[in-house]
Scaffold this active site. Structure first.
Site, PDB file in Angstrom:
ATOM      1  N   CYS A  28      -1.625  -1.790 -10.554  1.00  0.00           N
ATOM      2  CA  CYS A  28      -1.888  -0.378 -10.230  1.00  0.00           C
ATOM      3  C   CYS A  28      -2.515   0.323 -11.447  1.00  0.00           C
ATOM      4  O   CYS A  28      -1.909   0.385 -12.507  1.00  0.00           O
ATOM      5  CB  CYS A  28      -0.591   0.310  -9.813  1.00  0.00           C
ATOM      6  SG  CYS A  28      -0.875   2.048  -9.415  1.00  0.00           S
ATOM      7  N   ARG A  58      -6.942  -2.844   2.967  1.00  0.00           N
ATOM      8  CA  ARG A  58      -7.684  -1.857   3.760  1.00  0.00           C
ATOM      9  C   ARG A  58      -8.041  -2.353   5.165  1.00  0.00           C
ATOM     10  O   ARG A  58      -7.948  -1.586   6.131  1.00  0.00           O
ATOM     11  CB  ARG A  58      -8.939  -1.421   2.999  1.00  0.00           C
ATOM     12  CG  ARG A  58      -8.601  -0.520   1.813  1.00  0.00           C
ATOM     13  CD  ARG A  58      -9.758  -0.415   0.864  1.00  0.00           C
ATOM     14  NE  ARG A  58     -10.094  -1.717   0.292  1.00  0.00           N
ATOM     15  CZ  ARG A  58     -11.192  -1.988  -0.372  1.00  0.00           C
ATOM     16  NH1 ARG A  58     -12.098  -1.055  -0.532  1.00  0.00           N
ATOM     17  NH2 ARG A  58     -11.398  -3.199  -0.883  1.00  0.00           N
ATOM     18  N   MET A  75       0.845  -1.207   0.000  1.00  0.00           N
ATOM     19  CA  MET A  75       0.000   0.000   0.000  1.00  0.00           C
ATOM     20  C   MET A  75       0.870   1.242   0.000  1.00  0.00           C
ATOM     21  O   MET A  75       1.651   1.452   0.942  1.00  0.00           O
ATOM     22  CB  MET A  75      -0.906   0.029   1.246  1.00  0.00           C
ATOM     23  CG  MET A  75      -2.127  -0.835   1.143  1.00  0.00           C
ATOM     24  SD  MET A  75      -3.149  -0.659   2.622  1.00  0.00           S
ATOM     25  CE  MET A  75      -2.358  -1.801   3.739  1.00  0.00           C
TER      26      MET A  75
HETATM   27  C1  FNR Z   1      -3.336  -0.017  -2.504  1.00  0.00           C
HETATM   28  N1  FNR Z   1      -3.096  -1.059  -3.393  1.00  0.00           N
HETATM   29  C2  FNR Z   1      -1.808  -1.260  -3.877  1.00  0.00           C
HETATM   30  N2  FNR Z   1      -1.521  -2.375  -4.610  1.00  0.00           N
HETATM   31  C3  FNR Z   1      -0.246  -2.637  -4.999  1.00  0.00           C
HETATM   32  O1  FNR Z   1      -0.005  -3.671  -5.630  1.00  0.00           O
HETATM   33  N3  FNR Z   1       0.758  -1.766  -4.684  1.00  0.00           N
HETATM   34  C4  FNR Z   1       0.552  -0.627  -3.966  1.00  0.00           C
HETATM   35  O2  FNR Z   1       1.498   0.112  -3.658  1.00  0.00           O
HETATM   36  C5  FNR Z   1      -0.786  -0.332  -3.577  1.00  0.00           C
HETATM   37  N4  FNR Z   1      -1.101   0.817  -2.871  1.00  0.00           N
HETATM   38  C6  FNR Z   1      -2.333   0.942  -2.249  1.00  0.00           C
HETATM   39  C7  FNR Z   1      -2.549   1.976  -1.335  1.00  0.00           C
HETATM   40  C8  FNR Z   1      -3.726   2.042  -0.621  1.00  0.00           C
HETATM   41  C9  FNR Z   1      -3.933   3.141   0.391  1.00  0.00           C
HETATM   42  C10 FNR Z   1      -4.753   1.076  -0.862  1.00  0.00           C
HETATM   43  C11 FNR Z   1      -6.045   1.123  -0.100  1.00  0.00           C
HETATM   44  C12 FNR Z   1      -4.554   0.081  -1.802  1.00  0.00           C
HETATM   45  C13 FNR Z   1      -4.116  -2.089  -3.626  1.00  0.00           C
HETATM   46  C14 FNR Z   1      -4.142  -3.084  -2.480  1.00  0.00           C
HETATM   47  O3  FNR Z   1      -2.912  -3.757  -2.314  1.00  0.00           O
HETATM   48  C15 FNR Z   1      -5.249  -4.133  -2.688  1.00  0.00           C
HETATM   49  O4  FNR Z   1      -5.021  -4.814  -3.886  1.00  0.00           O
HETATM   50  C16 FNR Z   1      -6.653  -3.528  -2.709  1.00  0.00           C
HETATM   51  O5  FNR Z   1      -6.823  -2.521  -1.732  1.00  0.00           O
HETATM   52  C17 FNR Z   1      -7.717  -4.620  -2.472  1.00  0.00           C
HETATM   53  O6  FNR Z   1      -7.484  -5.292  -1.255  1.00  0.00           O
HETATM   54  P1  FNR Z   1      -8.359  -5.005   0.075  1.00  0.00           P
HETATM   55  O7  FNR Z   1      -8.222  -3.550   0.391  1.00  0.00           O
HETATM   56  O8  FNR Z   1      -9.785  -5.342  -0.279  1.00  0.00           O
HETATM   57  O9  FNR Z   1      -7.788  -5.910   1.111  1.00  0.00           O
END
Ligand code: FNR
Length: 335
Positions: free
Chosen positions: A111, A238, A15
């Site tokens: 992303c 999240r 994240m």
């Molecule tokens: C992300 N996500 C994300 N994915 C990734 O591969 N690299 C990253 O740096 C990020 N950055 C990021 C920042 C923030 C604040 C969020 C909320 C999400 C996506 C994340 O890893 C994930 O794939 C999604 O949020 C879905 O998973 P959850 O939130 O349902 O558990």
């Protein structure tokens, strides 16, 4: 290849801004098996210099002095370095740079933000499977640690399955599948059927991701999500950002305790105050306008944040310890 296993694990997802060292240590404290760092773009990482620090960290520092990646011994066998890349050669240079300090490297293939896709990185890779294969093969043959990738799903089940099969053949240790299309936002429902199909199609571990909003609120939901997805492992973004103690058996703990634990790591590891503030605000969510939230938003330094949480004594104690360490290092270097 040996090292970190991705089978039957629970991971902190990568994240941006959230997945810095304090959050990763917090997730490990509460029981996460594997922690991913925030995505770092290959050409920025290539310009960094590796610096062992007085805080017992290893920092990768950019020419403008920004710390691009900070890690420490405690997470060495658990941390996965995620990179954004569209180029096999650059990807390998980055992987080689961090190889001795991390447990695995991961390539971001999900992303959807323009800063990633316009350079052919992140979700743009999903439309170029030959490039995916070239990057992963180069990494797998070039480094001694496991290589993984994190994808989003493709429009049809057949396309998702065919992609994970091609990915498996490159020799990666695991594939994380975020069960949403690249056009979908986090509020959209999860396509569990794609994760299930991916898990059935390959024998490497599939890490199910995308369940935070509807499916995972407590620790026992993690196991239910794992079973429902048919995947070997689960990755949380999240749900962990909101309350990292979701990784703890019987969790989550009350938010106040989690925020205090987080802040202690941020103080210990001299995390950038703005990053600390951002993460604490994410945890507060709709309580960000509470008296504590307002005090936090007004704080400009780690000392002020510590005061807002009544941790000023802890803050001072750590500063004193660091000063003692700096002094002893200085006197050693003068011998
Ligand atoms: C992300 N996500 C994300 N994915 C990734 O591969 N690299 C990253 O740096 C990020 N950055 C990021 C920042 C923030 C604040 C969020 C909320 C999400 C996506 C994340 O890893 C994930 O794939 C999604 O949020 C879905 O998973 P959850 O939130 O349902 O558990």
């Amino acid at each position: 290849m040996c090292g970190l296993s991705f089978r039957n694990i629970t991971a902190l997802a990568p994240m941006v801004r959230v997945g810095t060292l304090p959050m990763r240590l917090l997730a490990l404290d509460y029981g996460a098996d594997v922690v991913y760092c925030e995505v770092r773009i290959d050409y920025n990482v290539i310009k960094t210099v590796r610096v062992p620090e007085v805080l017992d960290t290893v920092d990768f520092v950019a020419p403008d002095e920004r710390v691009m990646f900070r890690t420490c011994e405690r997470e060495k066998d658990r941390v996965v370095f995620q990179m954004g890349t569209a180029d096999p050669d650059r990807a390998l240079i980055v992987a080689k740079l961090v190889e001795q300090d991390v447990a695995a490297v991961d390539v971001n293939m999900g992303c959807p933000k323009e800063y990633s896709t316009k350079g052919g990185m992140g979700a743009a890779l999903l439309s170029d499977p030959d490039k995916i294969v070239a990057i992963l093969q180069k990494l797998v043959s070039g480094v001694s640690i496991p290589v993984t990738c994190k994808i989003r799903i493709l429009p049809s089940l057949e396309e998702t399955v065919s992609l994970v099969r091609r990915i498996e053949k490159t020799g990666v240790a695991a594939v994380a599948v975020h069960g949403r299309l690249k056009e979908e936002r986090p509020r959209h429902p999860l396509h569990l059927d794609h994760i299930q199909a991916a898990a059935r199609a390959v024998s490497i571990p599939v890490i199910a991701n995308g369940g935070s909003l509807d499916l995972v609120k407590t620790n026992s939901d993690i196991e239910a999500f794992r079973r429902a997805s048919g995947a070997s492992s689960v990755m949380l973004a999240r749900a962990a950002m909101w309350n990292a103690s979701v990784f703890m058996e019987g969790g989550p703990l009350p938010l106040e305790a989690v925020m205090e634990d987080y802040l202690k790591h941020a103080i210990r590891y001299n995390n950038h105050a703005f990053n600390t503030k951002y993460c604490l605000c994410q945890m507060l969510r709709d309580k960000v306008e509470s008296p504590l939230g307002k005090q936090l938003q007004a704080a400009q330094t780690t000392q002020e944040i510590s005061e807002a949480f009544g941790l000023q004594e802890f803050y001072q104690q750590i500063q004193d310890q660091l000063q003692v360490k700096r002094n002893s290092l200085q006197s050693c270097s003068q011998l």
